[in-house]
Scaffold this motif. Structure first.
Motif, PDB file in Angstrom:
ATOM      1  N   ALA A   1      -1.110 -61.149  24.844  1.00 56.54           N
ATOM      2  CA  ALA A   1      -1.764 -62.323  24.261  1.00 56.54           C
ATOM      3  C   ALA A   1      -1.181 -62.643  22.896  1.00 56.54           C
ATOM      4  O   ALA A   1      -0.930 -63.805  22.581  1.00 56.54           O
TER       5      ALA A   1
ATOM      6  N   ASN B   1       2.277 -64.170  23.137  1.00 55.62           N
ATOM      7  CA  ASN B   1       2.280 -65.523  23.683  1.00 55.62           C
ATOM      8  C   ASN B   1       1.476 -66.514  22.848  1.00 55.62           C
ATOM      9  O   ASN B   1       1.332 -67.667  23.234  1.00 55.62           O
ATOM     10  N   SER B   2       0.966 -66.067  21.723  1.00 59.98           N
ATOM     11  CA  SER B   2       0.146 -66.936  20.884  1.00 59.98           C
ATOM     12  C   SER B   2       0.998 -67.966  20.150  1.00 59.98           C
ATOM     13  O   SER B   2       2.200 -67.807  19.980  1.00 59.98           O
TER      14      SER B   2
ATOM     15  N   GLU C   1      -6.200 -69.935  26.394  1.00 63.10           N
ATOM     16  CA  GLU C   1      -5.074 -69.810  25.471  1.00 63.10           C
ATOM     17  C   GLU C   1      -5.459 -70.278  24.069  1.00 63.10           C
ATOM     18  O   GLU C   1      -5.040 -69.684  23.075  1.00 63.10           O
TER      19      GLU C   1
ATOM     20  N   SER D   1      -6.853 -62.043  27.121  1.00 60.34           N
ATOM     21  CA  SER D   1      -5.548 -61.830  27.758  1.00 60.34           C
ATOM     22  C   SER D   1      -5.708 -61.573  29.257  1.00 60.34           C
ATOM     23  O   SER D   1      -4.969 -62.134  30.071  1.00 60.34           O
TER      24      SER D   1
ATOM     25  N   ALA E   1      -6.571 -64.802  30.904  1.00 62.55           N
ATOM     26  CA  ALA E   1      -5.397 -65.687  30.963  1.00 62.55           C
ATOM     27  C   ALA E   1      -4.454 -65.261  32.077  1.00 62.55           C
ATOM     28  O   ALA E   1      -3.917 -66.113  32.795  1.00 62.55           O
TER      29      ALA E   1
END
Length: 105
Positions: free
Chosen positions: A3, A6-7, A78, A52, A55
């Protein structure tokens, strides 16, 4: 860790750290983010971990199952991840918005 990586915050940093056209850059770029070790008692860490997992499940439903509703829910999760990661690093909502705008998100 997925997470965080990918932030919006990490994507913003990578964009301005990496050479043009190199995408994420060398794997060693990760060491510059100061990703903290997971602490079970830390509410922010737990929230990021749970988001996470959500997602990942939604992404699978959206990308593999072509479930359009999952895509909308994924965007919401997200956004929650971005806010939690901003909190983790002490970033204000205004600063996060600047990063989102710079990335066109």
């Amino acid at each position: 860790m997925c997470a965080i990586l990918n932030s919006v915050m990490v994507r913003f940093c990578v964009r301005y750290y990496s050479s043009a056209g190199r995408g994420f850059g060398a794997p060693s770029v990760v060491k510059h983010f100061g990703i903290p070790e997971y602490e079970k008692g830390n509410e922010c860490h737990r929230r990021i971990s749970e988001l996470s997992k959500r997602a990942q499940g939604l992404a699978k439903r959206y990308y593999e199952g072509k479930e359009l509703g999952a895509g909308e829910k994924l965007r919401e999760v997200e956004e929650g991840i971005d806010k939690a990661v901003a909190e983790l690093y002490g970033t204000t909502g205004e600063e996060l918005e600047v990063m989102r705008n710079a990335l066109g998100v």
